[in-house]
Every structure is written in C-alpha cells, then in structure tokens.
Design an enzyme around this catalytic site. Structure first.
Site, PDB file in Angstrom:
ATOM      1  N   THR A  63      -9.683   1.050  -9.325  1.00  0.00           N
ATOM      2  CA  THR A  63      -8.874  -0.050  -8.768  1.00  0.00           C
ATOM      3  C   THR A  63      -9.023  -1.227  -9.720  1.00  0.00           C
ATOM      4  O   THR A  63      -9.915  -1.214 -10.588  1.00  0.00           O
ATOM      5  CB  THR A  63      -9.340  -0.427  -7.335  1.00  0.00           C
ATOM      6  OG1 THR A  63      -9.155   0.686  -6.479  1.00  0.00           O
ATOM      7  CG2 THR A  63      -8.643  -1.627  -6.750  1.00  0.00           C
ATOM      8  N   THR A 116      -4.098  -0.478  -7.135  1.00  0.00           N
ATOM      9  CA  THR A 116      -4.904   0.697  -7.466  1.00  0.00           C
ATOM     10  C   THR A 116      -4.083   1.954  -7.584  1.00  0.00           C
ATOM     11  O   THR A 116      -2.972   2.046  -7.037  1.00  0.00           O
ATOM     12  CB  THR A 116      -5.966   0.895  -6.349  1.00  0.00           C
ATOM     13  OG1 THR A 116      -6.825   1.973  -6.701  1.00  0.00           O
ATOM     14  CG2 THR A 116      -5.322   1.211  -4.995  1.00  0.00           C
ATOM     15  N   ASP A 175      -7.762   8.359   0.610  1.00  0.00           N
ATOM     16  CA  ASP A 175      -8.381   7.321   1.447  1.00  0.00           C
ATOM     17  C   ASP A 175      -8.163   7.566   2.943  1.00  0.00           C
ATOM     18  O   ASP A 175      -8.710   6.837   3.782  1.00  0.00           O
ATOM     19  CB  ASP A 175      -7.852   5.927   1.075  1.00  0.00           C
ATOM     20  CG  ASP A 175      -8.557   5.354  -0.149  1.00  0.00           C
ATOM     21  OD1 ASP A 175      -9.560   5.945  -0.586  1.00  0.00           O
ATOM     22  OD2 ASP A 175      -8.115   4.316  -0.664  1.00  0.00           O
ATOM     23  N   SER A 187      -7.738   0.903   3.534  1.00  0.00           N
ATOM     24  CA  SER A 187      -8.204   0.434   2.223  1.00  0.00           C
ATOM     25  C   SER A 187      -9.376  -0.522   2.386  1.00  0.00           C
ATOM     26  O   SER A 187      -9.560  -1.134   3.437  1.00  0.00           O
ATOM     27  CB  SER A 187      -7.063  -0.305   1.520  1.00  0.00           C
ATOM     28  OG  SER A 187      -7.523  -0.903   0.331  1.00  0.00           O
ATOM     29  N   SER A 188     -10.151  -0.642   1.317  1.00  0.00           N
ATOM     30  CA  SER A 188     -11.212  -1.661   1.279  1.00  0.00           C
ATOM     31  C   SER A 188     -10.836  -2.843   0.392  1.00  0.00           C
ATOM     32  O   SER A 188     -11.646  -3.763   0.220  1.00  0.00           O
ATOM     33  CB  SER A 188     -12.507  -1.049   0.744  1.00  0.00           C
ATOM     34  OG  SER A 188     -12.948  -0.017   1.581  1.00  0.00           O
ATOM     35  N   ARG A 235       0.834  -1.193   0.000  1.00  0.00           N
ATOM     36  CA  ARG A 235       0.000   0.000   0.000  1.00  0.00           C
ATOM     37  C   ARG A 235       0.880   1.259   0.000  1.00  0.00           C
ATOM     38  O   ARG A 235       1.969   1.250   0.608  1.00  0.00           O
ATOM     39  CB  ARG A 235      -0.850  -0.047   1.276  1.00  0.00           C
ATOM     40  CG  ARG A 235      -1.817   1.090   1.486  1.00  0.00           C
ATOM     41  CD  ARG A 235      -3.039   0.927   0.672  1.00  0.00           C
ATOM     42  NE  ARG A 235      -4.141   1.758   1.126  1.00  0.00           N
ATOM     43  CZ  ARG A 235      -5.145   2.122   0.331  1.00  0.00           C
ATOM     44  NH1 ARG A 235      -5.193   1.732  -0.930  1.00  0.00           N
ATOM     45  NH2 ARG A 235      -6.134   2.853   0.791  1.00  0.00           N
ATOM     46  N   GLY A 282     -13.728  -1.134  -6.688  1.00  0.00           N
ATOM     47  CA  GLY A 282     -15.032  -0.574  -6.291  1.00  0.00           C
ATOM     48  C   GLY A 282     -15.030   0.255  -5.025  1.00  0.00           C
ATOM     49  O   GLY A 282     -16.085   0.392  -4.392  1.00  0.00           O
ATOM     50  N   GLY A 283     -13.867   0.815  -4.603  1.00  0.00           N
ATOM     51  CA  GLY A 283     -13.874   1.646  -3.388  1.00  0.00           C
ATOM     52  C   GLY A 283     -14.473   0.867  -2.227  1.00  0.00           C
ATOM     53  O   GLY A 283     -14.172  -0.318  -2.033  1.00  0.00           O
TER      54      GLY A 283
END
Ligand code: GLY
Length: 584
Positions: free
Chosen positions: A390, A408, A432, A461-462, A108, A482-483
């Site tokens: 993403t 992403t 984010d 993050s998701s 990340r 998709g966030g």
C-alpha cells in the site's frame, strides 16, 4: 516538471549491502529522509516516490490546489511506484480545506456482481489454492480512477487533462529504474503462465531481464491507458477500450469482472469519522475502512493518561498503547465491514468518550490482559504473515488546504497481473475479505460476518488517511501503508506530534521513531528490531506481553503545518527507499 535536464542530474553511487556491492542510481533530490523534515512556505507534497512528489509540486506551481496536486500525484505514483501506486486498485482520500470544510472519498475496490460468500472454498471448507490472494478471483473492480475523477469534479481547480500529463510523460518517455524497483521485480521471472505474460512484458527488459538501476524504464501501454483517462475522464477507464481489455481478459481466463461491473463503479463521498484528542480534531476514514474508528477509539482511551509524563516509548507507555490496540482491534473484527451491507455498525458508540472510558477501566496499569476470544469461534494456530504493501501520500497547498491519500493494490504489485494491452497491474484486494465464514483464529484470520464476500461489496480496510486540525485549520496530514499495522502506525505518529511535541523542525522524529503493533490476534506485540532498548523490552515482557521483533513498520508520509510561522514541514519516512518531500 520532470525534465530531461533534471533526470540527467542523477549520480551513481555504490554501497555495500549484505556483503554484495550494489550500484544504485541515487537522485540528490531524493536524499531527504524523515529524520530531516523539509520546510516550505508554499505547498508541500510527500510521497513514497520522489518523482511523484515532484509532479505534485509542479502542479502546485502551476496554480493547482491540494486536490489537483493529489490527483496528479496519484497518477504519477501509478507509473513510478508500480508496487502500490495504481490505476488498477483503490483507496481513500481525506480532505480538510483551509476554510474548515472536511470530507472524504471512498474509492475502495468492489467484488464483482458474480462474487459469492464461499467462492474461495474447496469441498472441505478450506481456501482453494490461495485463490483469495492469487489469480483473477482475488481481483476487485478498481476504484482509483473513479475516486480521482470524483474528488477533482468536487474540489479541483486545474483542468483534468493537465493533471494526467506528467504521469503520461513519465510512462511514455520513461524514468530511471531504482534499486527498490529491482528488489521487488526480482520475483517476477518466477511468475509463470499466460496470466503473467503481459506483466513480464511490462516490467522486464525485453520481457526477460532486469533493468539495471538507473536504466530508463518505459511503460507505453500504461501511457495509452492514461491518455484515454486524460481524454475521457471516468469513462476513459470504466467504458471503451480499457474496459474492453479488462473484461475480455477476465472472460478469457476465468475472472469475474465484466463490462457491467466496470460501468457501474462510482466512488462515494462520505462524512468523515471525527474525534477529538487533547484539543485537536481528528478526521479520518469511515467504513469500509476500519482506520477512522480504530484511531479515534484508541486516542479516546489514551486521552485518559498523561502520556508525555509517562514518557515516549517507555515500557509503561508501550503497555498502554498495546492495551488500547488490543481492545480496538477486537471491535474491528466484531463490528466493521462495508457499511452498505452492514447498516448497523455502532460508529457513534465505538468513537465515544464514554465507551473509551469503559475500555480504559478494564486496563491494569501493571499487567497485560489476554486477547479475549469469548465472542468468537476461535481456534489457536501458529502465526501467519499478512501483506503490508500500500502507499500513502500527503499534500498541502499554499492556502493551507490539506489532502491525505492512502491507496493500494494489496500485495506489492497487487495480483502481479498486468492487463494485456493496457499496461497496468490489477489488485488482489479481495484477499481483505474474510474468506472462511466463521473461522477466527489466533494467527489473525478473521471469519466474522461483517466482512464476508458478497456481490458489489467492498472489503474491510485498515487504511487510515488522517488529518488532525486545530481551531478549524489542518495541522497534520498523515497515513501509512502496512496492512493491519496501518492504524497503529498512524496512531503513533499522531501521539508523537500531539503528546511528545515532535513538530516543526523536529517533525521528522515523529515519522522516524520506532513503532510497535498489536492487533488483538495473534496476542503478540511486534517491536521494530532496531528501535527499542533490551531494558525496555524486558520491563514490558515482565508485564506479561509476548514480543517479537520485526523490520520496519509502515512508511509514514506526513506534513505538519505550523500556523504561527506559516511553514509546512514535510517528512518522507526513510523506511520507503525512494520517498521524498518536495515543497515550493
Ligand atoms: N490492503 C490494505 C488495506 O486495505 O488495509
């Protein structure tokens, strides 16, 4: 192998879209969509760009394992899918070996050393000029190259340089521009100012016009950046010429990322989040992703219901999913952030069956509950949109090793800022973070402490790359863009496989079935507009749920392994226009 002969097999078709006739270059090889899962006896690669899937497949054919193919596919997507594939962003990888080894890698993006908690705020405490999403302050130190390097060092088989070669060829020799690219690139001419000069040069024909679908699109500067990564590995990006280009550009235009930020970046190998669901093992990403905790928490709640009997996408089924989502997303806001700066995240409790039992007992089978703001300083505002870009891809090799990767740039094309001379897009991932300390509102803004900005911190993050296993062997590799919808999209595909038997030749249905999303706030459920009957929606609303319609939710890219037949079934979600499953 992406040979010229193969590229020349493209045919041009014309179809009507919104009363406009659009010429589209359509590869016959790209025609697979999720409804028709593709079987293979060997390896399988499923991604949002068919050329990248072919690169992964080629690496498998050369004797590479799933990790090799995953590394090559990541670099290929950085060329073929510039909206989300990247070297300038970050993400997560989950690995499940055929031998039972399971691990994850966190690459990340990080905030720069100079980042501060209130760096996006103006004097009134509001976000200044959207600066957490637009411009150089939104850019995090990229992690993708470090992540690919680390996983390859640990688990790869083929030489590193071989894995970069196909991406370099695609960037240097070019690839056919597609309709989907034109769609996105249409917004670029509107990006004004020196920050975007290199972007226009990289993506527009002669720096001004659009490439026609099918025209060859080359990225020579990106090819050179990839060559440096090919030659020098991790250091080929985080030190030397590329680092100099990034740090110099940042210094010139008021960005925060320095040569030291780049040189310090390392990816982490992390213990996966592990849950069980109806006899299956579920492995997914730990924090700084909320995905693993979220999906396991929801599965634990839902395990208490006979979902198959209740019926796929019936009103009661959707009600139970919604109530599980509501509770899990509230915990996400309350507890989850970068674990290095939040050492007390109660992972064990949030993923326990006992806690899920408590949450389940608060669910009324007939009435919607309200999203509870009691624990938060919550204000109620009109709903706002969140980026859903993403990309996810899944790989399984002939031995049965499985890899799930979600990575992403945040928005489509990230910050839309290409580093001059380096040819790659920078992310705007720091959007984010919770930009306004203390503000949590009804439209989905979260201001809770675990995810406030700090130096070297990774934003929450998701992303939910997930591998489901049985008896120590992987059976499903899955994930989606998709966030905040990502966790719910992944959840629904897992339920489609485990509870509703959409496996084998029916696996495409697991990927394609219509989906819903609820994220605690706003207290409204989105339904994919074409997927649910008005009767179901009425029954659901009568339980007290607010509903809105939306277009496609996510682009799930999955592989199901049937160990009885030995077949791997790959399905690329038709919500991604250029996606493809490629097996060998
Ligand atoms: N940028 C999407 C995510 O990290 O969830």
């Amino acid at each position: 192998m992406i040979t010229r002969k193969r590229l020349s097999a493209f045919a041009v078709r014309t179809f009507a879209l919104s009363a406009v006739s659009v010429s589209v270059v359509f590869s016959p090889l790209a025609a697979q969509s999720g409804r028709m899962a593709a079987p293979s006896r060997g390896g399988m690669v499923v991604s949002s760009h068919y050329l990248a899937s072919e690169v992964g497949q080629e690496i498998l054919e050369q004797g590479g394992n799933a990790v090799d193919a995953a590394v090559a596919t990541a670099f290929a997507l950085a060329v073929t899918l510039p909206s989300a594939g990247n070297v300038g962003g970050g993400g997560f990888l989950v690995y499940h070996g055929a031998d039972g080894e399971v691990t994850t890698f966190n690459f990340r993006e990080k905030a720069a050393l100079a980042a501060t908690e209130r760096m996006y705020l103006d004097g009134t405490g509001e976000v200044r000029d959207n600066s957490n999403r637009i411009g150089l302050l939104a850019v995090g130190v990229p992690g993708t190259v470090a992540g690919m390097w680390k996983v390859h060092q640990r688990l790869g088989r083929l030489p590193w340089a071989d894995l970069l070669e196909p991406a370099i060829r695609l960037a240097a020799d070019g690839m056919p521009s597609t309709w989907a690219m034109q769609n996105w690139l249409g917004s670029l001419p509107g990006r004004a100012g020196p920050l975007y000069d290199a972007t226009r040069e990289a993506f527009l024909k002669d720096g001004v016009g659009m490439y026609e679908p099918g025209e060859t699109f080359r990225q020579p500067d990106l090819a050179e950046t990839l060559r440096r990564i090919q030659r020098d590995g991790h250091d080929g990006f985080y030190r030397g010429e590329t680092a100099k280009l990034v740090a110099g550009f940042m210094a010139e235009h008021g960005g925060l990322i320095t040569a030291e930020d780049l040189a310090r970046y390392e990816a982490d190998e992390l213990t996966p989040i592990h849950g069980t669901y109806r006899g299956y093992d579920v492995y997914s990403m730990p924090p700084p992703s909320s995905g693993g905790i979220g999906i396991v928490e929801m599965l634990n709640i839902l395990e208490g219901y006979d979902l198959a009997e209740i019926g796929h996408n019936s009103a009661l089924y959707l009600h139970l999913l919604t109530e599980s989502m509501r509770r899990s997303y509230a915990d996400r806001a309350l507890y989850i952030g970068d674990p290095k700066l939040n050492p007390d995240i109660p992972v064990e409790r949030l993923t326990s069956k006992a806690y899920a039992g408590q949450l389940r007992s608060s669910i009324d089978m007939e009435r919607a509950s309200r999203s509870d703001s009691a624990a938060f300083n919550t204000v109620f505002l009109a709903e706002s949109a969140e980026s859903e870009e993403t990309t996810h891809y899944s790989v399984v090799d002939a031995e049965g090793n499985a890899v799930a990767v979600t990575y992403t740039l945040e928005f489509g094309y990230g910050s839309s800022i290409v580093v001059p001379g380096a040819g790659f897009l920078l992310n705007n991932e720091l959007g984010d973070f919770n930009a306004i300390p203390g503000r949590t509102d009804s439209r989905g803004t979260i201001g809770t402490p675990p995810n406030l900005v700090a130096p070297q911190k990774q934003p929450l993050s998701s992303m939910t790359p997930t591998i489901v296993a049985r008896d120590g062997r992987p059976v499903l590799a899955i994930g989606s863009p998709g966030g905040r919808t990502i966790i719910n999209t992944t959840l629904q595909v897992v339920l489609n496989v485990v509870d509703h038997g959409m496996t084998g030749s029916q696996f495409g249905r697991a990927i394609e079935s219509p989906r819903i999303h609820h994220q605690w706030f706003p207290d409204v459920t989105s339904f994919e507009e074409w997927g649910f009957s008005p009767d179901t929606r009425r029954l659901y609303e009568a339980m007290g749920h607010a509903v809105r319609s939306r277009g496609g939710q996510g682009s799930a890219m999955g592989i199901y392994i049937d160990w009885d037949t030995g077949l791997r079934w790959g399905a690329a979600d038709s919500r991604a226009f250029d996606g493809g499953a490629r097996g060998n």
